[in-house]
Scaffold this motif. Structure first.
Motif, mmCIF file in Angstrom:
data_model
loop_
_atom_site.group_PDB
_atom_site.id
_atom_site.type_symbol
_atom_site.label_atom_id
_atom_site.label_comp_id
_atom_site.label_asym_id
_atom_site.label_seq_id
_atom_site.Cartn_x
_atom_site.Cartn_y
_atom_site.Cartn_z
ATOM 1 N N THR A 91 37.406 47.993 34.085
ATOM 2 C CA THR A 91 36.921 49.263 34.636
ATOM 3 C C THR A 91 37.380 49.436 36.078
ATOM 4 O O THR A 91 36.888 48.729 36.982
ATOM 5 N N PRO A 92 38.312 50.370 36.337
ATOM 6 C CA PRO A 92 38.808 50.538 37.703
ATOM 7 C C PRO A 92 37.689 50.757 38.722
ATOM 8 O O PRO A 92 37.750 50.204 39.835
ATOM 9 N N ALA A 93 36.655 51.531 38.360
ATOM 10 C CA ALA A 93 35.592 51.825 39.331
ATOM 11 C C ALA A 93 34.856 50.562 39.761
ATOM 12 O O ALA A 93 34.405 50.470 40.919
ATOM 13 N N MET A 94 34.715 49.594 38.861
ATOM 14 C CA MET A 94 34.054 48.340 39.233
ATOM 15 C C MET A 94 34.942 47.564 40.219
ATOM 16 O O MET A 94 34.450 47.000 41.215
ATOM 17 N N ASP A 126 37.750 41.476 47.601
ATOM 18 C CA ASP A 126 39.167 41.185 47.370
ATOM 19 C C ASP A 126 39.681 40.137 48.359
ATOM 20 O O ASP A 126 40.781 39.622 48.203
ATOM 21 N N LYS A 127 38.859 39.797 49.360
ATOM 22 C CA LYS A 127 39.242 38.699 50.272
ATOM 23 C C LYS A 127 39.033 37.355 49.588
ATOM 24 O O LYS A 127 39.644 36.360 49.943
ATOM 25 N N ASP A 128 38.135 37.319 48.617
ATOM 26 C CA ASP A 128 37.802 36.055 47.959
ATOM 27 C C ASP A 128 38.592 35.812 46.679
ATOM 28 O O ASP A 128 38.651 34.682 46.190
ATOM 29 N N GLY A 129 39.142 36.877 46.104
ATOM 30 C CA GLY A 129 39.891 36.697 44.865
ATOM 31 C C GLY A 129 40.849 37.846 44.649
ATOM 32 O O GLY A 129 40.656 38.944 45.178
ATOM 33 N N HIS A 130 41.874 37.569 43.866
ATOM 34 C CA HIS A 130 42.841 38.598 43.512
ATOM 35 C C HIS A 130 42.229 39.445 42.403
ATOM 36 O O HIS A 130 41.819 38.910 41.371
ATOM 37 N N LEU A 131 42.139 40.766 42.600
ATOM 38 C CA LEU A 131 41.525 41.649 41.607
ATOM 39 C C LEU A 131 42.589 42.184 40.654
ATOM 40 O O LEU A 131 43.635 42.669 41.098
ATOM 41 N N LEU A 132 42.296 42.072 39.375
ATOM 42 C CA LEU A 132 43.270 42.417 38.351
ATOM 43 C C LEU A 132 42.642 43.384 37.353
ATOM 44 O O LEU A 132 41.601 43.072 36.764
ATOM 45 N N LEU A 133 43.276 44.534 37.160
ATOM 46 C CA LEU A 133 42.808 45.485 36.144
ATOM 47 C C LEU A 133 43.358 45.021 34.803
ATOM 48 O O LEU A 133 44.575 45.078 34.562
ATOM 49 N N ALA A 134 42.487 44.520 33.948
ATOM 50 C CA ALA A 134 42.971 43.927 32.690
ATOM 51 C C ALA A 134 41.849 43.843 31.672
ATOM 52 O O ALA A 134 40.670 43.737 32.024
#
Ligand code: SAM
Length: 202
Positions: A78-81, A91-99
């Motif tokens: 969900t892009p909004a999440m 996003d400083k703590d982890g790489h965010l991936l839309l998948a």
């Protein structure tokens, strides 16, 4: 029966409507996430996937566990999440991936562990999707299925009864995990949390 694309759309609509105030609805869950992450026994430099990361509430404790040399990926449909996660600075703590965790463009064996909070009830094909999560974990790697509230307390909050067919009931979940290549190693379902740990054996 819905098609897979209808399932995805349904999940996205459901969580898009809730993304903006997701964190403020559950402001006190932080310590429970940290405690659940601790049970994975992650070490400095480990690689971990937060499957269905939502607004990234687990990303800070996951990053703290693996340190700067580790890898933290948060994947969500969900892009909004994910946008809410970025707004919260996660996003400083982890790489965010839309998948979609049912079809990850990630190499096999890429991770030491998968953490999945509040995810499994939303998976349209739990067995196949858990098998895909197994694929991206190395042999001997771990899976944590977590929820910061137990099944009975959640059902009461939602004004419903737990049914015997509940996916997360231990007699259902153990064979579901086994069929997807995971061996359940612990199962806790108490008011303050649900946490199942499993290991990829081969
Ligand atoms: C109940 S929320 C939990 C979010 C977060 N893990 C937390 O604990 O706050 C479930 C999340 O799973 C995501 N999700 C559901 N199905 C998914 C799928 N097939 N692939 C990736 N993410 C999915 C939703 O978009 C939503 O953000």
């Amino acid at each position: 029966m819905r098609s897979m694309s209808e399932d995805r759309t349904h999940v996205q609509e459901f969580f898009t409507a809730r993304a903006a105030d997701w964190d403020s609805r559950f402001p006190d869950d932080g310590p429970a996430y940290a405690a659940a992450v601790a049970e994975l026994g992650l070490r400095e430099g480990d690689r971990v996937l937060d499957a269905g990361c939502g607004t990234g509430r687990a990303l800070p404790p996951l990053r703290a566990a693996v340190g700067a040399s580790g890898t933290v990926v948060g994947a969500d449909l969900t892009p909004a999440m994910l946008q809410a996660a970025a707004r919260a600075g996660r996003d400083k703590d982890g790489h965010l991936l839309l998948a979609d965790v049912g079809a990850l463009a990630l190499r096999s064996g890429a991770f030491d562990a998968v953490f999945a909070a509040g995810l499994i009830a939303h998976l349209p094909q739990p067995s196949e999707n858990l098998r895909e999560l197994r694929r991206v974990v190395r042999r001997g790697g771990l899976l944590a299925l977590f929820h910061p509230i137990g099944r009975a307390a959640l059902a009461a909050r939602q004004g419903r009864q737990i049914t015997p067919g509940d996916l997360r009931a231990e007699p259902n979940l153990r064979p579901l995990l086994a069929g997807a290549g995971w061996r359940m190693t612990s199962y806790v379902d108490e008011d303050a949390r649900f946490l199942t740990l499993a290991v990829r054996e081969d």
